[in-house]
Design a protein around this motif. Structure first.
Motif, PDB file in Angstrom:
ATOM      1  N   ASN A   1       0.840  -1.202   0.000  1.00 44.14           N
ATOM      2  CA  ASN A   1       0.000   0.000   0.000  1.00 44.14           C
ATOM      3  C   ASN A   1       0.873   1.250   0.000  1.00 44.14           C
ATOM      4  N   SER A   2       0.277   2.391   0.175  1.00 45.62           N
ATOM      5  CA  SER A   2       0.998   3.658   0.032  1.00 45.62           C
ATOM      6  C   SER A   2       1.825   4.033   1.251  1.00 45.62           C
ATOM      7  N   TYR A   3       1.735   3.289   2.332  1.00 51.58           N
ATOM      8  CA  TYR A   3       2.457   3.615   3.561  1.00 51.58           C
ATOM      9  C   TYR A   3       3.665   2.715   3.769  1.00 51.58           C
ATOM     10  N   HIS A   4       4.213   2.146   2.680  1.00 48.82           N
ATOM     11  CA  HIS A   4       5.376   1.263   2.760  1.00 48.82           C
ATOM     12  C   HIS A   4       5.106   0.073   3.678  1.00 48.82           C
ATOM     13  N   SER A   5       3.905  -0.420   3.614  1.00 50.21           N
ATOM     14  CA  SER A   5       3.527  -1.600   4.377  1.00 50.21           C
ATOM     15  C   SER A   5       2.712  -2.522   3.465  1.00 50.21           C
ATOM     16  N   TYR A   6       2.258  -3.625   4.029  1.00 49.84           N
ATOM     17  CA  TYR A   6       1.565  -4.623   3.224  1.00 49.84           C
ATOM     18  C   TYR A   6       0.159  -4.891   3.782  1.00 49.84           C
ATOM     19  N   LEU A   7      -0.764  -5.063   2.852  1.00 47.69           N
ATOM     20  CA  LEU A   7      -2.131  -5.408   3.207  1.00 47.69           C
ATOM     21  C   LEU A   7      -2.345  -6.904   2.968  1.00 47.69           C
ATOM     22  N   LYS A   8      -2.879  -7.580   3.947  1.00 47.38           N
ATOM     23  CA  LYS A   8      -3.321  -8.960   3.726  1.00 47.38           C
ATOM     24  C   LYS A   8      -4.819  -8.918   3.436  1.00 47.38           C
ATOM     25  N   VAL A   9      -5.216  -9.340   2.243  1.00 48.99           N
ATOM     26  CA  VAL A   9      -6.618  -9.240   1.833  1.00 48.99           C
ATOM     27  C   VAL A   9      -7.198 -10.626   1.585  1.00 48.99           C
ATOM     28  N   ASP A  10      -8.514 -10.740   1.740  1.00 45.41           N
ATOM     29  CA  ASP A  10      -9.178 -12.017   1.459  1.00 45.41           C
ATOM     30  C   ASP A  10      -9.623 -12.039   0.001  1.00 45.41           C
ATOM     31  N   TYR A  11     -10.355 -13.082  -0.393  1.00 49.30           N
ATOM     32  CA  TYR A  11     -10.723 -13.257  -1.794  1.00 49.30           C
ATOM     33  C   TYR A  11     -11.759 -12.239  -2.270  1.00 49.30           C
ATOM     34  N   ASN A  12     -12.378 -11.515  -1.334  1.00 50.61           N
ATOM     35  CA  ASN A  12     -13.308 -10.445  -1.697  1.00 50.61           C
ATOM     36  C   ASN A  12     -12.657  -9.069  -1.649  1.00 50.61           C
ATOM     37  N   GLY A  13     -11.366  -9.031  -1.329  1.00 53.03           N
ATOM     38  CA  GLY A  13     -10.657  -7.765  -1.275  1.00 53.03           C
ATOM     39  C   GLY A  13     -10.745  -7.047   0.046  1.00 53.03           C
ATOM     40  N   VAL A  14     -11.218  -7.696   1.091  1.00 51.12           N
ATOM     41  CA  VAL A  14     -11.322  -7.082   2.415  1.00 51.12           C
ATOM     42  C   VAL A  14      -9.963  -7.153   3.109  1.00 51.12           C
ATOM     43  N   VAL A  15      -9.514  -6.032   3.664  1.00 52.87           N
ATOM     44  CA  VAL A  15      -8.221  -5.967   4.334  1.00 52.87           C
ATOM     45  C   VAL A  15      -8.310  -6.649   5.701  1.00 52.87           C
ATOM     46  N   LEU A  16      -7.512  -7.708   5.871  1.00 55.81           N
ATOM     47  CA  LEU A  16      -7.526  -8.472   7.113  1.00 55.81           C
ATOM     48  C   LEU A  16      -6.478  -7.980   8.105  1.00 55.81           C
ATOM     49  N   SER A  17      -5.386  -7.440   7.590  1.00 53.59           N
ATOM     50  CA  SER A  17      -4.341  -6.903   8.467  1.00 53.59           C
ATOM     51  C   SER A  17      -3.445  -5.974   7.669  1.00 53.59           C
ATOM     52  N   VAL A  18      -2.729  -5.107   8.402  1.00 54.74           N
ATOM     53  CA  VAL A  18      -1.758  -4.188   7.814  1.00 54.74           C
ATOM     54  C   VAL A  18      -0.453  -4.365   8.585  1.00 54.74           C
ATOM     55  N   THR A  19       0.635  -4.759   7.874  1.00 56.76           N
ATOM     56  CA  THR A  19       1.907  -5.032   8.525  1.00 56.76           C
ATOM     57  C   THR A  19       3.040  -4.349   7.764  1.00 56.76           C
ATOM     58  N   THR A  20       4.135  -4.095   8.469  1.00 56.13           N
ATOM     59  CA  THR A  20       5.293  -3.455   7.839  1.00 56.13           C
ATOM     60  C   THR A  20       6.109  -4.447   7.026  1.00 56.13           C
ATOM     61  N   THR A  21       5.989  -5.729   7.327  1.00 52.48           N
ATOM     62  CA  THR A  21       6.668  -6.783   6.578  1.00 52.48           C
ATOM     63  C   THR A  21       5.658  -7.888   6.281  1.00 52.48           C
ATOM     64  N   ILE A  22       6.081  -8.839   5.453  1.00 51.71           N
ATOM     65  CA  ILE A  22       5.227  -9.993   5.171  1.00 51.71           C
ATOM     66  C   ILE A  22       5.517 -11.051   6.233  1.00 51.71           C
ATOM     67  N   PRO A  23       4.573 -11.317   7.143  1.00 50.20           N
ATOM     68  CA  PRO A  23       4.877 -12.151   8.311  1.00 50.20           C
ATOM     69  C   PRO A  23       4.903 -13.654   8.049  1.00 50.20           C
ATOM     70  N   ASP A  24       4.293 -14.102   6.963  1.00 52.96           N
ATOM     71  CA  ASP A  24       4.214 -15.541   6.742  1.00 52.96           C
ATOM     72  C   ASP A  24       4.002 -15.820   5.255  1.00 52.96           C
ATOM     73  N   ALA A  25       3.853 -17.102   4.941  1.00 52.83           N
ATOM     74  CA  ALA A  25       3.647 -17.510   3.542  1.00 52.83           C
ATOM     75  C   ALA A  25       2.244 -18.081   3.346  1.00 52.83           C
ATOM     76  N   LYS A  26       1.286 -17.565   4.098  1.00 56.95           N
ATOM     77  CA  LYS A  26      -0.084 -18.056   3.998  1.00 56.95           C
ATOM     78  C   LYS A  26      -0.783 -17.596   2.721  1.00 56.95           C
ATOM     79  N   ALA A  27      -0.205 -16.597   2.059  1.00 53.72           N
ATOM     80  CA  ALA A  27      -0.778 -16.080   0.817  1.00 53.72           C
ATOM     81  C   ALA A  27       0.356 -15.577  -0.067  1.00 53.72           C
TER      82      ALA A  27
END
Length: 218
Positions: free
Chosen positions: A135-161
């Motif tokens: 996203n625009s804040y130098h962080s990452y959005l984890k989104v579901d299949y409908n595009g809903v933001v589930l979390s906002v993190t500064t790094t990618i915490p896992d390989a779930k997606a």
């Protein structure tokens, strides 16, 4: 998660019983006066028992949770209107609990029901992570299949997606929905894949020509 307290103060069995009793007994009391003798003594004992059952520290019932590894029993008790516990089904509100769960970004659907002899059953469908998008804040959005933001993190915490490279979303927050057409098209594509195929995708790259390349593992 934000939850607005309902206007009605009383919840659960006690509130329903009190309203019903008041509606049915008021005409009799007006016509004949207050209950006396054995009848009055019985009514008095009944109201005392109901008041004791509604006491916050009175424990009655248990919680059964289906479909979630994230939702805890303590959360259910609190959202149902019993504070820090213990669970008291005489005070718990299934409607209030379901409304709160439906406003929780972790869950796509929620159902709440009472089961005999004294169980509050909660069934939820969790949102599944589909992509990590910058996203625009130098962080990452984890989104579901409908595009809903589930979390906002500064790094990618896992390989779930898988990670989506080459596309950035705007200033989005927890619970927002992605509006980027390119991201939504990729999410729609991912929904058509089998679970086995999804597990093999490590990265999805979009170049300047809007060509999409998948980086597969294994």
């Amino acid at each position: 998660m934000f939850y607005k307290e309902p206007k009605e103060v009383q919840h659960g069995f006690i509130a329903d019983y009190t309203r019903t009793t008041a509606q049915t007994q008021t005409p009799e009391i007006l016509a004949h006066g207050a209950p006396t003798g054995i009848h009055g003594y019985t009514c008095c004992n009944l109201y005392i028992c109901l008041a004791l059952c509604a006491y916050p520290a009175f424990a009655f019932g248990n919680v059964s949770i289906h479909g979630s590894s994230q939702l805890t029993e303590a959360e259910v008790i609190s959202l149902a209107g019993c504070g820090q516990g213990p669970l008291n089904l005489f005070n718990a509100s299934s409607g209030r609990l379901r409304e709160a769960l439906l406003h929780d970004v972790r869950f796509k659907n929620a159902e709440v029901a009472y089961r005999l002899p004294a169980t509050l059953q909660v069934s939820v469908e969790e949102r599944q992570p589909a992509l990590y998008v910058a996203n625009s804040y130098h962080s990452y959005l984890k989104v579901d299949y409908n595009g809903v933001v589930l979390s906002v993190t500064t790094t990618i915490p896992d390989a779930k997606a898988p990670v989506l490279a080459g596309i950035k979303c705007g200033n989005l927050y927890l619970g927002d929905k992605v509006a980027n057409a390119g991201v939504l098209q990729i999410l729609q594509f991912l929904q058509q894949l089998t679970p086995e195929a999804l597990q093999r995708i490590g990265e999805i790259a979009v170049d300047d020509k809007q060509d999409v390349k998948l980086q597969l593992s294994g």
